[in-house]
Design an enzyme around this catalytic site. Sequence first.
Site, PDB file in Angstrom:
ATOM      1  N   GLY A  57       6.924  49.536 -49.489  1.00  0.00           N
ATOM      2  CA  GLY A  57       5.911  49.403 -49.371  1.00  0.00           C
ATOM      3  C   GLY A  57       5.667  48.579 -48.318  1.00  0.00           C
ATOM      4  O   GLY A  57       5.936  47.569 -47.840  1.00  0.00           O
ATOM      5  N   CYS A  84      13.654  45.867 -52.580  1.00  0.00           N
ATOM      6  CA  CYS A  84      12.615  46.199 -51.303  1.00  0.00           C
ATOM      7  C   CYS A  84      11.327  45.097 -52.284  1.00  0.00           C
ATOM      8  O   CYS A  84      10.309  44.105 -53.073  1.00  0.00           O
ATOM      9  CB  CYS A  84      12.265  46.819 -50.210  1.00  0.00           C
ATOM     10  N   TYR A  85      10.254  45.957 -51.753  1.00  0.00           N
ATOM     11  CA  TYR A  85       9.192  45.610 -52.486  1.00  0.00           C
ATOM     12  C   TYR A  85       8.575  45.923 -53.312  1.00  0.00           C
ATOM     13  O   TYR A  85       8.415  45.057 -54.834  1.00  0.00           O
ATOM     14  CB  TYR A  85       7.092  46.758 -51.929  1.00  0.00           C
ATOM     15  N   HIS A 215      17.477  47.966 -48.872  1.00  0.00           N
ATOM     16  CA  HIS A 215      17.484  49.617 -48.939  1.00  0.00           C
ATOM     17  C   HIS A 215      18.972  50.042 -48.430  1.00  0.00           C
ATOM     18  O   HIS A 215      19.130  50.681 -47.927  1.00  0.00           O
ATOM     19  CB  HIS A 215      16.669  49.756 -47.661  1.00  0.00           C
ATOM     20  N   GLU A 217      18.675  53.562 -50.310  1.00  0.00           N
ATOM     21  CA  GLU A 217      18.723  54.942 -49.325  1.00  0.00           C
ATOM     22  C   GLU A 217      18.690  54.835 -47.906  1.00  0.00           C
ATOM     23  O   GLU A 217      19.104  56.561 -47.390  1.00  0.00           O
ATOM     24  CB  GLU A 217      17.230  55.348 -50.165  1.00  0.00           C
ATOM     25  N   SER A 269       6.843  82.821 -39.848  1.00  0.00           N
ATOM     26  CA  SER A 269       7.338  82.254 -38.370  1.00  0.00           C
ATOM     27  C   SER A 269       8.010  82.655 -37.493  1.00  0.00           C
ATOM     28  O   SER A 269       8.812  82.594 -36.416  1.00  0.00           O
ATOM     29  CB  SER A 269       6.571  80.664 -38.310  1.00  0.00           C
ATOM     30  N   ASP A 273      12.633  76.987 -42.477  1.00  0.00           N
ATOM     31  CA  ASP A 273      11.351  76.699 -43.448  1.00  0.00           C
ATOM     32  C   ASP A 273      10.423  78.389 -43.796  1.00  0.00           C
ATOM     33  O   ASP A 273      10.709  78.786 -45.207  1.00  0.00           O
ATOM     34  CB  ASP A 273      10.171  75.112 -43.363  1.00  0.00           C
ATOM     35  N   LYS A 414      14.938  69.159 -44.921  1.00  0.00           N
ATOM     36  CA  LYS A 414      14.870  70.912 -44.632  1.00  0.00           C
ATOM     37  C   LYS A 414      16.604  70.780 -43.952  1.00  0.00           C
ATOM     38  O   LYS A 414      16.696  72.587 -44.191  1.00  0.00           O
ATOM     39  CB  LYS A 414      15.099  69.926 -42.547  1.00  0.00           C
TER      40      LYS A 414
END
Length: 558
Positions: A57, A84-85, A215, A217, A269, A273, A414
């Site tokens: 964060g 981390c945080y 991190h 990730e 569209s 997605d 995505k």
Amino acid sequence: MAKTRETILILDFGSQYIQLIARRIREQNVFSEVVSCDISPAEILAKKPKGLILSGGPKSAFEAGAPFPHKGIFFLGIPVLGICYGMQAMSRVLGGKVSAGKQGEYGRTTFRKLDADDIRQWMEARARRAVSMEVLIASEGRAAHGARARGGSPHAITATDPLLQGVPETLTVWMSHRDIVTELPAGFVLSGHSAGSPHGAAFDKARKLYMIQFHPEVIHSEFGDRVFRNFIRTVCGCKATWSLEEFVEESTKEIRARVGKGHAIAALSGGVDSSVTCVLAHRAIGKRLTCIFVDHGLGRFDDAEAATRTLEEKFNLRVERIDASERFLKKLARVIDPERKRKIIGEEFIRIFEEASRRHRDARFLIQGTLYPDVIESVSKKGPSSSIKTHHNVGGLPDSMSLMLVEPMRELFKDEVRRVGKLLGVPRSVLMRHPFPGPGLAVRILGNVTEPRLERLRLADRIFMEELKSAGLYDEIWQAFAVLLPLKSVGVMGDERTYQNIIALRAVVSRDGMTADWAKIPPQVLSKVSSRIVNEVKGINRVVYDISSKPPATIEWE
């Protein structure tokens, strides 16, 4: 939820990369859910998670207003990992100390884990309170030398921290912090450090509490997947059976239950997605779904219309087409601010869908293909995440709506949506289309949106796409497009001075759109694109190429 499934809860403390953690968990075939950082122990127990992860964060753990987790979550017997945080917050709540480091530690950093002997020395030193951590780190070279003397390689030593099982003694990780843990809470054992983080990793095996400063990730952290696998499989004991096939089945049931016997309309569209969302919704409620294709006049020269017809024919979708180009252009007249553009477009879309719903009297739901990158860049979802920009289908929605939203893809990235689409049989020609923003070219024209400027940009964009496809580069690039700048520059054409517009080209490679790097397109391809645009697009005499990464830039310019 149709059935009990293994879930890891992620407590959101404001990290812009919160969903990267969710991705890593899902890649281990375990479901993940992002929740508020102040979730109560009772709420956690009700969800029956296999483990908890505290995210990073932007706040400092000792500044006023810093978010902290409820202390009770650490006494539920559920494994917890602080990142981390999340590590700093865990330390503060459990009695450790956090302070500002001498300097920040950002980007790639060398992390060293402690072997069994190092950990033993640290525990003895802590017990005696005689040897400082700085002295212990300085003696690291001697510990490695001792490992070699015992006949083993320091890279082959296995730490006693289950989180670092199978991780080499030295590895490159991604750091992003200034604060550091200066004293671990009682019961924790040090298991790793870096130059800027004397307490870079620690664990309390008895209480199943683990924390790391780096991190895992982020793709730049080596063995990040192994760290998550160790936490999920070894520490939490997950069997890892969740899959996107399960997501399709559960989402189908949820849409069917939500809509009931009524009717729904869906925004289509022609993009990835919305296409996958419409096919999934059709799977759930069949003929009670009407897909609305709105031509807002802000589209590019591409196959959006062809894509919708492909889906219409393959899946027997009911598609209603609405030409609203003049309506949108009128609303956008003389609007310069990009946030206003997005909000105007978002509201106008909703009003058109509401009007369409009146033609279907029992339509009370609007189904749309919102993804998580849209959400996190628009609003704070579960925690104190910073807002980057409003997406027309999220933060751009009007306060008052007569339709209820259904967003089955809201928690997906995505690439996950593409995999869902493949499971549903959506053609590759639709699935591999580059992302295109809902507000269309309105946010790729910096400044006033007019029909002449739209036509100019459409032609430049089409040339760019044609040359990428001709060079075999289109499928290797995450997203590519042209931007019309509100600037003019001097040029020379036919021995005459010109003063015309500038086109910027943007192309990025990415895995999920949350981070991205600029695409290294061969110079000869860029040269051909530039030459064609200057020669074929009236009013353009200069082409530039954007070489910014995300962060610090975003993918779109507005």
